[in-house]
Design an enzyme around this catalytic site. Structure first.
Site, short mmCIF file in Angstrom:
data_model
loop_
_atom_site.label_atom_id
_atom_site.label_comp_id
_atom_site.label_asym_id
_atom_site.label_seq_id
_atom_site.Cartn_x
_atom_site.Cartn_y
_atom_site.Cartn_z
N LYS A 20 8.96 -0.17 1.36
CA LYS A 20 9.28 -1.00 0.17
C LYS A 20 8.33 -1.15 -0.91
O LYS A 20 8.66 -1.01 -2.13
CB LYS A 20 9.64 -2.44 0.55
CG LYS A 20 11.01 -2.57 1.60
CD LYS A 20 11.50 -4.02 2.01
CE LYS A 20 10.31 -4.78 2.53
NZ LYS A 20 10.08 -4.42 3.98
N ARG A 74 14.44 -12.65 2.81
CA ARG A 74 14.23 -12.23 4.29
C ARG A 74 15.03 -12.83 5.28
O ARG A 74 15.15 -12.61 6.42
CB ARG A 74 12.82 -12.76 4.58
CG ARG A 74 11.60 -11.73 4.17
CD ARG A 74 11.60 -10.52 4.98
NE ARG A 74 10.16 -9.92 5.55
CZ ARG A 74 9.10 -9.82 4.88
NH1 ARG A 74 9.15 -9.38 3.66
NH2 ARG A 74 7.99 -9.41 5.38
N ARG A 94 -1.72 1.72 8.90
CA ARG A 94 -1.67 1.35 7.29
C ARG A 94 -3.03 0.64 7.27
O ARG A 94 -3.54 -0.25 8.21
CB ARG A 94 -0.77 0.68 7.02
CG ARG A 94 -0.58 0.20 5.51
CD ARG A 94 1.04 0.13 5.09
NE ARG A 94 1.61 -1.07 5.60
CZ ARG A 94 2.68 -1.56 4.96
NH1 ARG A 94 3.40 -0.80 4.25
NH2 ARG A 94 2.98 -3.06 5.17
N ARG A 141 -4.51 -5.39 7.85
CA ARG A 141 -4.23 -6.69 7.77
C ARG A 141 -4.17 -7.37 9.08
O ARG A 141 -3.84 -6.74 9.89
CB ARG A 141 -2.97 -6.60 7.14
CG ARG A 141 -3.03 -6.52 5.62
CD ARG A 141 -1.45 -6.13 4.59
NE ARG A 141 -0.49 -6.68 5.49
CZ ARG A 141 0.67 -6.43 4.99
NH1 ARG A 141 0.80 -5.84 3.81
NH2 ARG A 141 1.66 -6.94 5.56
N ARG A 161 6.57 -8.70 14.16
CA ARG A 161 7.30 -8.72 13.12
C ARG A 161 8.68 -7.97 13.08
O ARG A 161 9.70 -8.22 12.34
CB ARG A 161 6.42 -8.20 12.08
CG ARG A 161 5.39 -9.00 11.48
CD ARG A 161 4.19 -8.35 10.67
NE ARG A 161 4.78 -7.85 9.53
CZ ARG A 161 3.98 -6.66 8.75
NH1 ARG A 161 2.94 -6.15 9.44
NH2 ARG A 161 4.39 -6.38 7.60
P1 AMP Z 1 5.22 -8.19 3.72
O1 AMP Z 1 4.06 -7.86 2.96
O2 AMP Z 1 6.45 -8.39 2.89
O3 AMP Z 1 5.48 -7.70 5.01
O4 AMP Z 1 4.97 -10.00 4.36
C1 AMP Z 1 3.74 -10.28 5.00
C2 AMP Z 1 4.09 -11.71 5.41
O5 AMP Z 1 4.54 -12.54 4.46
C3 AMP Z 1 5.35 -11.58 6.40
O6 AMP Z 1 5.16 -11.42 7.90
C4 AMP Z 1 5.85 -13.32 6.14
O7 AMP Z 1 4.87 -13.89 7.29
C5 AMP Z 1 5.45 -13.27 4.71
N1 AMP Z 1 6.56 -13.33 3.89
C6 AMP Z 1 6.62 -12.19 2.85
N2 AMP Z 1 7.85 -12.53 2.19
C7 AMP Z 1 8.43 -13.70 2.86
C8 AMP Z 1 9.90 -14.09 2.75
N3 AMP Z 1 10.59 -13.59 1.82
N4 AMP Z 1 10.31 -15.29 3.50
C9 AMP Z 1 9.27 -15.34 4.41
N5 AMP Z 1 8.08 -14.89 4.81
C10 AMP Z 1 7.83 -13.93 4.19
#
Ligand code: AMP
Length: 217
Positions: free
Chosen positions: A13, A88, A127, A162, A173
């Site tokens: 994404k 999400r 990654r 990360r 996740r």
């Molecule tokens: P991402 O980089 O989008 O994979 O997000 C990393 C982490 O941020 C996720 O595993 C969640 O802990 C948190 N996060 C990101 N976006 C959301 C969202 N829309 N709702 C809840 N947690 C989020």
């Protein structure tokens, strides 16, 4: 464009959103990036979000909605936006619908990036990400390694794995995605605004999305 990018962690994404943003100037809004920057700053939001993120859990809906409301009201969103990693949960999707109605904003559509699970697992474990919150360039130890000194070739900051990209956090996740986020596919399908793209190469996915929007020259 005003679109939502749906997809599992590792579906690409972030990369697709960046390329779409380059294509027409729409702003990329990644809740993950915003939250990581908040953690780094140790702001109130960051301190509340940190534990959830490190475990691979979702940050509570009310915190995310608060930050998204502020973000969507900013002037740069008038040129269009690409929502990357938000919503999400069904609760967030319902709250977003009310918020967009209130701001008189209409979505073009929701692009669901469909990627086979083995591809996702391989991408996530290989990654690496630039640790500079203002850069966050994404690397891959197989296909796009950082410089030989492990530094970002764009900004020179160290490139790191990360905390939520260890094998344990990734498994968690993906489970969270299946349980909480995958139901959004049915939700937006019912709303009549979903389009699914088999997404193996970001460049081709971007072209398909631009074609769908009638935006490719
Ligand atoms: P991402 O980089 O989008 O994979 O997000 C990393 C982490 O941020 C996720 O595993 C969640 O802990 C948190 N996060 C990101 N976006 C959301 C969202 N829309 N709702 C809840 N947690 C989020």
């Amino acid at each position: 464009m005003r679109i939502i990018l749906l997809g599992a962690p590792g579906a690409g994404k972030g990369t697709v959103a960046k390329l779409l943003s380059d294509a027409d100037g729409s702003v990329q809004i990644s809740t993950g990036d915003i939250l990581r920057a908040a953690v780094k700053e140790q702001s109130v939001l960051g301190r509340e979000a940190q534990g959830h993120m490190e475990r691979g859990d979702l940050v509570p809906d009310d915190l995310v909605m608060e930050l998204m409301e502020d973000r969507l009201k900013k002037d740069d969103c008038r040129a269009g936006f690409i929502l990357d990693g938000f919503p999400r949960t069904i609760t967030q999707a319902e709250a977003l619908k009310i918020l967009l109605d209130r701001l008189h904003i209409e979505l073009d559509f929701v692009a669901n990036l469909d990627v086979p699970r083995d591809v996702i697992l391989d991408r996530l474990t290989t990654r690496r990400t630039c640790s500079n919150p203002d850069c966050q360039e994404i690397y891959n130890i197989k296909s796009k390694p950082p410089g030989s000194d492990g530094k970002c070739s764009k900004c020179g900051f160290p490139v790191v794995q990360r905390a939520d990209e260890t094998e344990e956090a990734i498994t968690h996740r993906l489970l969270t995605y299946n349980e909480k986020t995958a139901p959004l596919i049915g939700y937006y399908d019912k709303e009549g605004i979903l389009k699914t793209f088999l997404s193996l190469e970001s460049g081709k996915t971007v072209e398909a999305i631009l074609d769908f929007l009638g935006k490719r020259q």
